[in-house]
Motif scaffolding. Structure first.
Motif, short mmCIF file in Angstrom:
data_model
loop_
_atom_site.label_atom_id
_atom_site.label_comp_id
_atom_site.label_asym_id
_atom_site.label_seq_id
_atom_site.Cartn_x
_atom_site.Cartn_y
_atom_site.Cartn_z
N ARG A 119 12.59 -13.67 13.01
CA ARG A 119 14.02 -13.67 13.05
C ARG A 119 14.50 -13.09 14.23
N LEU A 120 13.78 -11.95 14.76
CA LEU A 120 14.20 -11.51 16.22
C LEU A 120 14.18 -12.62 17.19
N LEU A 123 14.53 -17.56 15.06
CA LEU A 123 14.15 -18.38 13.95
C LEU A 123 15.51 -18.32 13.03
N GLY A 124 15.94 -19.76 12.92
CA GLY A 124 17.08 -19.89 12.01
C GLY A 124 18.76 -19.46 12.69
N ARG A 125 18.39 -19.62 14.13
CA ARG A 125 19.72 -19.10 14.99
C ARG A 125 19.55 -20.31 16.10
N PRO A 247 9.64 -6.37 25.44
CA PRO A 247 9.13 -7.51 24.39
C PRO A 247 10.19 -8.73 24.59
N ARG A 248 9.44 -9.83 24.65
CA ARG A 248 10.12 -11.00 24.60
C ARG A 248 9.67 -12.17 23.73
N ASP A 249 8.13 -12.01 23.28
CA ASP A 249 7.67 -13.19 22.28
C ASP A 249 7.01 -12.38 21.47
N PHE A 250 6.47 -13.14 20.49
CA PHE A 250 5.62 -12.71 19.38
C PHE A 250 4.40 -11.55 19.70
N ILE A 251 3.65 -11.94 20.94
CA ILE A 251 2.63 -11.09 21.04
C ILE A 251 2.98 -9.79 21.55
#
Length: 490
Positions: A119-120, A123-125, A247-251
């Protein structure tokens, strides 16, 4: 006498379970299904009822069949059915890590973190929609480069879907010529093929022997190691650059979570789990969506009248120069119905994911012991004759009311339901709508010259249900508009 003893012991054991076909020693009830599982005909509710027992060797598996029984089990018994089955192959490959094949605390912590982090990441935006639209434009450009000649859409669809996941997880995507990406696709496809193979069944039955023998199962292990090695390299690269970037991605976010929980000896956040979570995101978020998209393209060619109606609706809602947005689906009832019907009619999993009963309980009037395998047959809900007017026919009217307006159905559960509801359901819906509508706005999909029909039966022996390989022609519709948009070669 030994064989007879085993036979009668098996019959006595089956007497305490829900009804089902006669189990035989070693074979169990595989003989009933011709040693193969086929979508829509995996289990017969007419013969054995809404809940019945099948056997793999000496292991009973309780099948729940039909929409209302499946819903009852997944919603009313969510605590008992949220655990995953652990087979010898899954034990030796997944080791209870990640999300798809984990249970208990590990599953709960990892799932909650993935949900909040995605979501951060948008996702969904609108932010993730921009990424999907960008990949849609690349796919349109690829189709255009074929200039209406026969083409196999497999790689381009997989590439587009995988790049959406890659952007969120790695912070970058792949070009189509990237050798590593091509190998990644090959390994993911091989894993999907292996799960319903004879050698997989042999490994589950004789793991102590098969681990020492050559065969396709050894390649499955090597493919898994390649994927894991690729993810570990990404993690190393992220750790190096993380010293100077936010931080800019899931990892990145996951590495932060590892640091936060460093002093907690019971924490499930570590690099091993990170590797498995990334693997799960790719496995669950690429092959399934790409397969559904390939079914959609196939059915547009097989049903040109449906394709024409979708294109008429796109043209009525948008101008030739207007980009399609996910919000536009609200004005495209027929297109929305077509996409939903493809997901229903060509559900991409054989029967959904298997569960492990976490404690003794009673389901639908039958006693179920702890550690019994439960199969909530999602496909049976999508083909339930009590819920669908023509369950075994492709019929977009399943999702249209008498005035032609779209409406959803309770029995439409391709993403499952309850605590194990698919994490990427909203992203998958967005991808399917934007990819398909962008292609149909630009092209009319046709059979190649000399080809009279395409095979619409699922390819056998796959965990993810795919069509057999096929070729189609993408003939440009509005040449002037698309050329001015830079999407067609001049």
């Amino acid at each position: 006498m030994g064989g007879q003893d085993k036979f009668w012991k098996l019959q006595r054991a089956s007497g305490y379970l829900s009804p089902g076909p006669l189990p035989l020693p070693i074979l169990g009830t595989l003989w009933c299904f011709g040693f193969g599982w086929h979508q829509g005909t995996l289990f017969s509710a007419k013969a054995y009822g809404k809940i019945f027992t099948v056997w793999v060797g000496h292991m009973p598996m309780i099948v729940v069949n039909g929409f209302h029984p499946v819903k009852h089990v997944l919603i009313n018994h969510y605590e008992e059915t949220s655990w995953r089955i652990t087979t010898p192959f899954l034990r030796d490959t997944m080791n209870g890590k990640g999300i798809l094949f984990s249970s208990g605390r590990c599953w709960k912590e990892q799932r909650l973190f993935v949900m909040s982090t995605l979501r951060l990441l948008g996702l969904g935006r609108k932010s993730i929609e921009h990424c999907v639209k960008e990949e849609a434009s690349h796919m349109v450009a690829f189709f255009a480069s074929k200039r209406g000649k026969p083409m196999d859409p497999f790689f381009s669809t997989f590439h587009a879907v995988a790049n959406v996941i890659s952007s969120m997880v790695f912070g970058h995507n792949f070009c189509t010529e990237d050798e590593t990406f091509c190998k990644l696709v090959e390994c993911i496809e091989y894993e999907a093929n292996f799960f319903l193979s004879t050698f997989h069944l042999l490994y589950e039955t004789f793991p102590w022997l098969m681990c020492h023998l050559p065969g396709p199962h050894q390649k499955a292990f090597s493919c898994l190691e390649f994927i894991h090695s690729f993810v570990r390299n990404e993690i190393r690269w992220h750790k190096e650059k993380k010293k100077t970037e936010d931080p800019r991605d899931f990892i990145d976010f996951y590495l932060d979570e590892i640091s936060i929980n460093k002093g907690d000896p019971e924490s499930t956040f570590d690099e091993v789990n990170l590797v498995h979570v990334v693997y799960d995101l790719f496995m669950a978020g690429t092959d399934t969506v790409a397969s559904t998209l390939r079914w959609a393209l196939l059915f547009m060619v097989v049903h040109p009248d449906v394709q024409e109606k979708v294109q008429m609706e796109i043209d009525a809602v948008l101008t030739p120069f207007q980009c399609i947005c996910y919000e536009d689906r609200k004005q495209m009832s027929y297109t929305n119905a077509v996409i939903h019907e493809i997901q229903r009619f060509k559900y991409v999993l054989v029967a959904g994911n298997y569960r492990l009963c976490s404690k003794d309980t009673t389901m639908l009037g039958f006693p179920i012991k702890k550690n019994t395998v439960i199969i909530p047959d999602i496909a049976s809900a999508l083909y339930d004759p009590e819920q669908w007017e023509t369950p075994h026919q492709f019929n977009p009217n399943h999702f249209l009311d008498k005035d032609g307006h779209f409406f959803s159905r309770d029995a439409f559960i391709p993403f499952s339901m309850g605590q194990r509801l698919c994490l990427g359901a909203s992203l998958a819906k967005m991808e399917l709508f934007l990819f398909l509508t962008n292609l149909l706005q630009a092209f009319t999909l046709q059979l190649p010259e000399g080809v009279k029909e395409l095979n619409t039966t699922p390819a056998k022996g796959r965990f993810v249900v795919q069509p057999y390989p096929y070729t189609i022609c993408a003939v440009p519709r509005k040449v002037t508009a698309w050329r001015e948009g830079g999407l067609l070669p001049k």
